[in-house]
Design an enzyme around this catalytic site. Structure first.
Site, PDB file in Angstrom:
ATOM      1  N   THR A  26       0.927  -1.092  -0.012  1.00 23.04           N
ATOM      2  CA  THR A  26      -0.053   0.158   0.067  1.00 23.04           C
ATOM      3  C   THR A  26       0.941   1.309   0.048  1.00 23.04           C
ATOM      4  O   THR A  26       1.847   1.289   0.870  1.00 23.04           O
ATOM      5  CB  THR A  26      -0.811   0.061   1.073  1.00 23.04           C
ATOM      6  N   ALA A 150     -14.700  -0.163   0.150  1.00 20.82           N
ATOM      7  CA  ALA A 150     -13.980   0.575  -0.709  1.00 20.82           C
ATOM      8  C   ALA A 150     -12.727   1.318  -0.350  1.00 20.82           C
ATOM      9  O   ALA A 150     -12.662   1.340   0.930  1.00 20.82           O
ATOM     10  CB  ALA A 150     -14.923   1.794  -1.338  1.00 20.82           C
ATOM     11  N   ASN A 152     -12.005   4.755  -0.431  1.00 22.67           N
ATOM     12  CA  ASN A 152     -12.437   6.200  -0.204  1.00 22.67           C
ATOM     13  C   ASN A 152     -12.431   6.556   1.235  1.00 22.67           C
ATOM     14  O   ASN A 152     -11.789   7.706   1.435  1.00 22.67           O
ATOM     15  CB  ASN A 152     -13.243   6.787  -1.293  1.00 22.67           C
ATOM     16  N   PRO A 176     -10.899  -5.083   3.897  1.00 26.49           N
ATOM     17  CA  PRO A 176     -10.753  -3.565   3.531  1.00 26.49           C
ATOM     18  C   PRO A 176     -10.059  -3.713   1.978  1.00 26.49           C
ATOM     19  O   PRO A 176      -9.727  -4.754   1.275  1.00 26.49           O
ATOM     20  CB  PRO A 176      -9.776  -2.933   4.161  1.00 26.49           C
ATOM     21  N   THR A 231     -18.604  -4.540  -9.481  1.00 25.95           N
ATOM     22  CA  THR A 231     -18.490  -5.412  -8.582  1.00 25.95           C
ATOM     23  C   THR A 231     -19.607  -5.917  -7.777  1.00 25.95           C
ATOM     24  O   THR A 231     -19.682  -6.926  -7.336  1.00 25.95           O
ATOM     25  CB  THR A 231     -17.289  -4.781  -7.395  1.00 25.95           C
ATOM     26  N   GLU A 249     -23.747  -0.767  -1.544  1.00 27.82           N
ATOM     27  CA  GLU A 249     -23.777   0.528  -1.554  1.00 27.82           C
ATOM     28  C   GLU A 249     -22.637   0.715  -2.566  1.00 27.82           C
ATOM     29  O   GLU A 249     -21.492   0.648  -2.456  1.00 27.82           O
ATOM     30  CB  GLU A 249     -22.901   1.265  -0.207  1.00 27.82           C
ATOM     31  N   CYS A 283     -18.958   8.632  -3.327  1.00 32.01           N
ATOM     32  CA  CYS A 283     -19.972   8.068  -4.012  1.00 32.01           C
ATOM     33  C   CYS A 283     -21.156   8.937  -4.517  1.00 32.01           C
ATOM     34  O   CYS A 283     -21.723   8.729  -5.404  1.00 32.01           O
ATOM     35  CB  CYS A 283     -20.362   6.769  -3.494  1.00 32.01           C
ATOM     36  N   GLU A 461     -27.683   1.795   4.860  1.00 31.88           N
ATOM     37  CA  GLU A 461     -27.013   1.631   5.944  1.00 31.88           C
ATOM     38  C   GLU A 461     -27.328   2.818   6.971  1.00 31.88           C
ATOM     39  O   GLU A 461     -28.124   3.645   6.646  1.00 31.88           O
ATOM     40  CB  GLU A 461     -25.465   1.995   5.655  1.00 31.88           C
TER      41      GLU A 461
HETATM   42  P1  NAD Z   1     -14.360  -1.665  -6.379  1.00 30.24           P
HETATM   43  O1  NAD Z   1     -15.976  -2.181  -6.754  1.00 30.24           O
HETATM   44  O2  NAD Z   1     -13.216  -1.889  -7.266  1.00 30.24           O
HETATM   45  O3  NAD Z   1     -13.912  -2.632  -4.805  1.00 30.24           O
HETATM   46  C1  NAD Z   1     -14.493  -2.350  -3.731  1.00 30.24           C
HETATM   47  C2  NAD Z   1     -13.859  -3.619  -2.813  1.00 30.24           C
HETATM   48  O4  NAD Z   1     -14.613  -4.807  -3.603  1.00 30.24           O
HETATM   49  C3  NAD Z   1     -12.663  -3.900  -2.761  1.00 30.24           C
HETATM   50  O5  NAD Z   1     -12.533  -4.171  -1.375  1.00 30.24           O
HETATM   51  C4  NAD Z   1     -12.201  -4.766  -3.636  1.00 30.24           C
HETATM   52  O6  NAD Z   1     -11.296  -5.633  -3.476  1.00 30.24           O
HETATM   53  C5  NAD Z   1     -13.620  -5.787  -3.711  1.00 30.24           C
HETATM   54  N1  NAD Z   1     -14.007  -6.656  -4.992  1.00 30.24           N
HETATM   55  C6  NAD Z   1     -13.310  -6.118  -6.328  1.00 30.24           C
HETATM   56  N2  NAD Z   1     -13.764  -7.181  -7.099  1.00 30.24           N
HETATM   57  C7  NAD Z   1     -14.430  -8.098  -6.159  1.00 30.24           C
HETATM   58  C8  NAD Z   1     -15.242  -9.372  -6.620  1.00 30.24           C
HETATM   59  N3  NAD Z   1     -15.218  -9.863  -8.068  1.00 30.24           N
HETATM   60  N4  NAD Z   1     -15.745 -10.095  -5.824  1.00 30.24           N
HETATM   61  C9  NAD Z   1     -15.617  -9.623  -4.436  1.00 30.24           C
HETATM   62  N5  NAD Z   1     -15.109  -8.460  -3.845  1.00 30.24           N
HETATM   63  C10 NAD Z   1     -14.516  -7.717  -4.930  1.00 30.24           C
HETATM   64  O7  NAD Z   1     -14.603  -0.339  -5.929  1.00 30.24           O
HETATM   65  P2  NAD Z   1     -13.576   0.661  -5.251  1.00 30.24           P
HETATM   66  O8  NAD Z   1     -12.775   1.169  -6.426  1.00 30.24           O
HETATM   67  O9  NAD Z   1     -12.503   0.303  -4.213  1.00 30.24           O
HETATM   68  O10 NAD Z   1     -14.301   1.930  -4.675  1.00 30.24           O
HETATM   69  C11 NAD Z   1     -14.900   3.052  -5.513  1.00 30.24           C
HETATM   70  C12 NAD Z   1     -16.402   2.766  -5.861  1.00 30.24           C
HETATM   71  O11 NAD Z   1     -17.088   2.420  -4.717  1.00 30.24           O
HETATM   72  C13 NAD Z   1     -17.067   3.637  -6.772  1.00 30.24           C
HETATM   73  O12 NAD Z   1     -17.927   3.275  -7.613  1.00 30.24           O
HETATM   74  C14 NAD Z   1     -17.990   4.443  -5.683  1.00 30.24           C
HETATM   75  O13 NAD Z   1     -19.153   5.206  -6.113  1.00 30.24           O
HETATM   76  C15 NAD Z   1     -18.327   3.139  -4.567  1.00 30.24           C
HETATM   77  N6  NAD Z   1     -18.629   3.458  -3.301  1.00 30.24           N
HETATM   78  C16 NAD Z   1     -19.967   3.735  -2.929  1.00 30.24           C
HETATM   79  C17 NAD Z   1     -20.231   4.051  -1.798  1.00 30.24           C
HETATM   80  C18 NAD Z   1     -21.716   4.000  -1.161  1.00 30.24           C
HETATM   81  O14 NAD Z   1     -21.954   4.143   0.112  1.00 30.24           O
HETATM   82  N7  NAD Z   1     -22.603   3.939  -2.062  1.00 30.24           N
HETATM   83  C19 NAD Z   1     -19.169   4.575  -0.825  1.00 30.24           C
HETATM   84  C20 NAD Z   1     -18.087   4.665  -1.330  1.00 30.24           C
HETATM   85  C21 NAD Z   1     -17.754   4.142  -2.423  1.00 30.24           C
END
Ligand code: NAD
Length: 488
Positions: A26, A150, A152, A176, A231, A249, A283, A461
């Protein structure tokens, strides 16, 4: 040499050496410095985490709500005591400004645990009088839950998921995001120190494979994801193999609608917060800013003046307002969207470049960017960018702007600025989004549920609603008379 030692997994109340022989690193997005190597969980490690969580669940779920609440409240105190230390780690791992992390991220996580600790003793079923019988319901925990986060808002997301799951008597295995894994482990240490039984909160690391293994695992009863819509679809499909409950989410492309009677300074403040807070990596951001044509020029003038004054800099410097994007890949993606807007004919009114910060040549900084004269069909008005890029769209008519605001597959959030209360409620009622604000933006008090419609999510949530997503309802019939049998 990395700044921190190699990180093991956290299972059953202590650090646990992963058996995968795999690690990932990281980085500090402001400097490119490698902060730590993180051990990745193997499938065997995931099994160990699930067994531990099951054992923890047996103890935790038998405690009364008041006993659980007492332990969670100790964790809240520890989080608040260590606010600055945790905020510093979060700034290093995410690149977000200290002035945000030190007052929002840990504070919001602690508030959420406090809120659900307060609800824990109030969980109850209900009684139904049935004449010669009665019925009652029991609100029971689901069992072992898994949370996938995620990058952020790392500690906030971990705290929110833990608050809901644990208050209801579940155990939680938390994974995480690989880009920002550090603070979830600190939360695990705090829970142990607060007296949480071993196994009730485990942390394992890894990427999509580990997340997928959790989603498929038959020993896990519920999966809660914060991440992208792509995802979310994969996690839901994997969870369907064992019919796990899911909460999602996900992403958004939310509208912020500013009518001609809006308080202009407040509307500008909200539009800036809705696009530039946390470098735009939020998000719920209101990235499609619809401005009534009669106030558009005045709005843009004030917006540009104030946006140009934003201080981009070292995230650790308390005066910095805009930090570094999470990674080089992400910065390039955001700059690619900026270029697409120029190519598609939007007018760049400020920003638009990678920013150079003195002393931090390796940092992933992007100027807060505003485009005017945007059209609904432009790429920047359709895709979630997750960076500091605002699109301004002109409108004239209420019905028309509602239709345009809803023309997206997402339905996470929306905002509206007007002094006319009748119009505010009328418009909000027509908007297809789960989390809405009138005359403000991106305020997320724990007392109010947060969740998305359409491709932005499933479930909620926070707020009392969340209890329903972390418990199951058992219905019990109690006979007070004889069994009325038709058989001889
Ligand atoms: P991401 O979908 O790439 O990853 C999210 C998590 O899912 C990570 O821990 C990742 O390792 C895991 N992951 C990835 N592929 C997977 C799979 N096939 N099976 C299970 N787990 C898997 O998202 P990101 O880039 O980390 O975060 C950004 C996104 O998250 C944006 O689209 C944002 O809008 C969204 N987000 C939503 C909220 C909300 O409350 N709605 C809050 C924060 C972020």
């Amino acid at each position: 040499m990395t700044r921190f030692p190699e990180h093991a997994l956290y299972i059953h109340g202590e650090y646990y050496q992963a058996t995968s022989n795999k690690t990932f690193t990281t980085h500090n997005p402001a400097t490119g410095e490698v902060l730590a190597s993180i051990q990745e969980a193997s499938l065997e490690d995931i099994d160990v985490a699930v067994k531990s969580a099951r054992a923890g669940f047996k103890i935790w779920s038998k405690m009364t709500g008041t006993e659980r609440s007492r332990i969670l409240m100790r964790a809240v105190d520890l989080l608040r005591e260590r606010n600055d230390e945790l905020a510093q780690l979060e700034v290093l791992d995410t690149g977000k400004p200290w002035q945000e992390a030190s007052v929002v991220d840990i504070a919001s996580g602690a508030d959420c645990i406090e809120y659900f600790a307060g609800l824990a003793p109030t969980l109850r079923g209900y009684h139904v009088d049935l004449n010669h019988a009665f019925g009652y319901t029991r609100r029971e925990p689901l069992g072992v839950c898994a949370g996938i986060g995620a990058w952020n808002y790392p500690i906030q997301i971990a705290c929110w998921k833990a608050a809901m799951a644990l208050a209801c008597g579940n155990s939680l295995i938390y994974k995480p995001a690989t880009l920002t894994p550090l603070t979830a482990y600190k939360l695990a240490e705090i829970f142990t120190e607060a007296g949480l039984p071993a196994g009730v909160f485990n942390v394992i690391s890894g990427g999509a494979d580990v997340g997928n293994a959790l989603s498929l695992h038959p020993g896990i009863d519920k999966i809660s994801l914060t991440g992208s819509t792509a995802t979310g679809k994969k996690v839901m499909a994997a969870a369907a193999t064992t019919l796990k409950q899911v909460s999602m989410e996900l992403g958004g492309k939310s509208p912020l609608i500013i009518f001609d009677d809006a308080n202009l300074d407040n509307a500008v403040s909200a539009a800036m917060l809705a696009n530039f807070y946390t470098q735009g990596e939020i998000c719920t951001n209101g990235t499609r800013v619809f401005v009534h044509k009669d106030i558009k020029d005045a709005f843009i003038e004030r917006l540009v003046n104030r946006t140009k004054q934003l201080i981009i800099g070292d995230p650790m410097n308390p005066t910095t307002q805009v930090g570094a994007l999470i990674s080089q890949d992400h910065m390039e993606k955001v700059l690619g969207y900026i270029q697409s807007a120029v190519d598609e004919g939007a007018t760049l009114v400020c920003g638009g470049q990678a920013a150079q910060v003195e002393g931090l040549p390796q940092g992933y900084f992007v100027e807060p960017t505003v485009f005017a004269d945007c059209r609904d069909d432009m790429t920047i008005c359709q895709d979630e960018i997750f960076g500091p890029v605002m699109s301004i769209l002109e409108f004239n008519d209420e019905a028309d702007v509602i239709e345009r605001a809803n023309k997206t597959d997402y339905g996470l959030a929306a905002g509206i600025f007007t002094q006319n209360l009748a119009r505010a409620h009328r418009v909000i009622a027509e908007i297809d989004a789960g989390t809405c604000w009138i005359n403000n933006y991106n305020i997320t008090p724990i007392e109010l549920p947060i969740g998305g419609f359409k491709l932005s999510g499933i479930g909620h949530e926070n707020g009392p609603e969340a209890i329903h997503h972390y418990t199951r309802l058992k219905s019990v019939y109690v006979e007070l008379g004889d069994v009325d049998s038709p058989y001889a």
